[in-house]
Design a protein around this motif. Sequence first.
Motif, mmCIF file in Angstrom:
data_model
loop_
_atom_site.group_PDB
_atom_site.id
_atom_site.type_symbol
_atom_site.label_atom_id
_atom_site.label_comp_id
_atom_site.label_asym_id
_atom_site.label_seq_id
_atom_site.Cartn_x
_atom_site.Cartn_y
_atom_site.Cartn_z
ATOM 1 N N ASP A 87 45.244 77.163 49.194
ATOM 2 C CA ASP A 87 46.382 77.898 49.755
ATOM 3 C C ASP A 87 45.931 79.048 50.643
ATOM 4 O O ASP A 87 46.481 79.271 51.730
ATOM 5 N N GLN A 88 44.944 79.819 50.184
ATOM 6 C CA GLN A 88 44.501 80.981 50.949
ATOM 7 C C GLN A 88 43.828 80.559 52.251
ATOM 8 O O GLN A 88 44.075 81.150 53.314
ATOM 9 N N ALA A 89 43.013 79.526 52.198
ATOM 10 C CA ALA A 89 42.378 79.030 53.420
ATOM 11 C C ALA A 89 43.410 78.463 54.386
ATOM 12 O O ALA A 89 43.284 78.617 55.609
ATOM 13 N N SER A 90 44.445 77.813 53.859
ATOM 14 C CA SER A 90 45.503 77.275 54.721
ATOM 15 C C SER A 90 46.256 78.396 55.426
ATOM 16 O O SER A 90 46.607 78.274 56.606
ATOM 17 N N ALA A 91 46.514 79.496 54.706
ATOM 18 C CA ALA A 91 47.207 80.635 55.329
ATOM 19 C C ALA A 91 46.365 81.221 56.460
ATOM 20 O O ALA A 91 46.889 81.539 57.542
ATOM 21 N N LEU A 92 45.065 81.344 56.238
ATOM 22 C CA LEU A 92 44.187 81.888 57.278
ATOM 23 C C LEU A 92 44.059 80.914 58.444
ATOM 24 O O LEU A 92 43.997 81.333 59.607
ATOM 25 N N SER A 93 44.021 79.615 58.148
ATOM 26 C CA SER A 93 43.940 78.617 59.210
ATOM 27 C C SER A 93 45.208 78.628 60.059
ATOM 28 O O SER A 93 45.145 78.510 61.293
ATOM 29 N N SER A 94 46.366 78.797 59.416
ATOM 30 C CA SER A 94 47.632 78.874 60.165
ATOM 31 C C SER A 94 47.665 80.120 61.042
ATOM 32 O O SER A 94 48.151 80.077 62.192
ATOM 33 N N LEU A 95 47.149 81.233 60.512
ATOM 34 C CA LEU A 95 47.098 82.462 61.314
ATOM 35 C C LEU A 95 46.174 82.289 62.509
ATOM 36 O O LEU A 95 46.485 82.735 63.626
ATOM 37 N N PHE A 96 45.051 81.617 62.294
ATOM 38 C CA PHE A 96 44.125 81.352 63.394
ATOM 39 C C PHE A 96 44.798 80.495 64.469
ATOM 40 O O PHE A 96 44.681 80.767 65.665
ATOM 41 N N ALA A 97 45.543 79.446 64.038
ATOM 42 C CA ALA A 97 46.239 78.587 64.994
ATOM 43 C C ALA A 97 47.308 79.370 65.759
ATOM 44 O O ALA A 97 47.468 79.202 66.981
ATOM 45 N N LEU A 98 48.028 80.255 65.045
ATOM 46 C CA LEU A 98 49.042 81.076 65.710
ATOM 47 C C LEU A 98 48.409 81.979 66.765
ATOM 48 O O LEU A 98 48.904 82.084 67.899
ATOM 49 N N MET A 99 47.307 82.637 66.399
ATOM 50 C CA MET A 99 46.620 83.516 67.354
ATOM 51 C C MET A 99 46.100 82.720 68.545
ATOM 52 O O MET A 99 46.152 83.180 69.692
#
Length: 336
Positions: free
Chosen positions: A33-45
């Motif tokens: 879950d935590q890695a997915s949240a960071l990956s989504s933030l990276f994709a958004l940026m």
Amino acid sequence: MVGAAVTRARVLIICAPLAGCTGVQSPLAPAGDQASALSSLFALMLWVCGIVYVIVLAGIAWALWRTWRRSSAAPSGSGGDESPDRVLTRTLPVAAGAIVAGLTVLIVGSFWADRALFATRGAPALMVRVTGHQWWWRIQYHDPATGAWIETANELHLPMGTTTRVSLGSADVIHSFWVPNVAGKLDMIPGRRNLIDLTPRREGWFRGQCTEFCGTQHAHMAFDVKVESPAAFQTWLAMQAAPARRSADRGARLFAGPCAACHVVRGTGAGGRAGPDLTHVAARQSIAAGTLAMTRGNLQGWIIQPQALKPGTSMPAVPLTPADANAVADYLASLR
């Protein structure tokens, strides 16, 4: 033949950057879950910054085209273009609004990603303590049934679908804990404890790493991470809680000498705390903090010449004859 080799080399060079997009140590292949949240933030940026980049390039191209058109029309006396001041007055509010909108999107995305890093606001399902040493990892699991702490080293096991709260500390210098596929990184600072939540969602083996330079063997301070079903995890934890099998063979007697001063083997007289707990060492996937695969030959090589395999490690070379080293390696290989 040479042409084919050159072609393969070019393909490898082109594809090399893509190697970090997958595998057992990649933040771009989230398994928690935590890695997915960071990956989504990276994709958004990436999307926001990419759109801004395209807009800036388009603006530069438009400005260059207007300049070229104005300079081409100047000799003929035609000058019907708007003045630069009027264009700037009209476009500046739009540009400022776009910047504010982009930053707002990134701030909101960062806020939600930060909240997702701590999935459990109350008591987590499992508590684990990880302490960094130069250059290995002491790992302790809290057994809710007995209240005891079950110690292992250099291998972290996590139940899939369950949040584990990991308390991070250091015994010497600043280290940093990172399992890219499962969660973000967090520093391990002497004298204090930092907390990180791990909620894995995919079974398998992953690789963790120290990401803060901590000395000569920083690159060889890794650990294996096993995500398994809750039932398999409970079985593994029960096995880890059990003492080692008692042995009266020659290897066990030799280990009870100099080795027992630094290592624990529960159920025996070995109670040293300077080095990793070796109660079930042969059940691990690697030795020397991910430096070597767990094999009978690597165990013996590590016993005889640890400084040759990992220069600067705290483990000294034990003065054993080849026959004695062979007996100790046999004993350690039996500790499962």
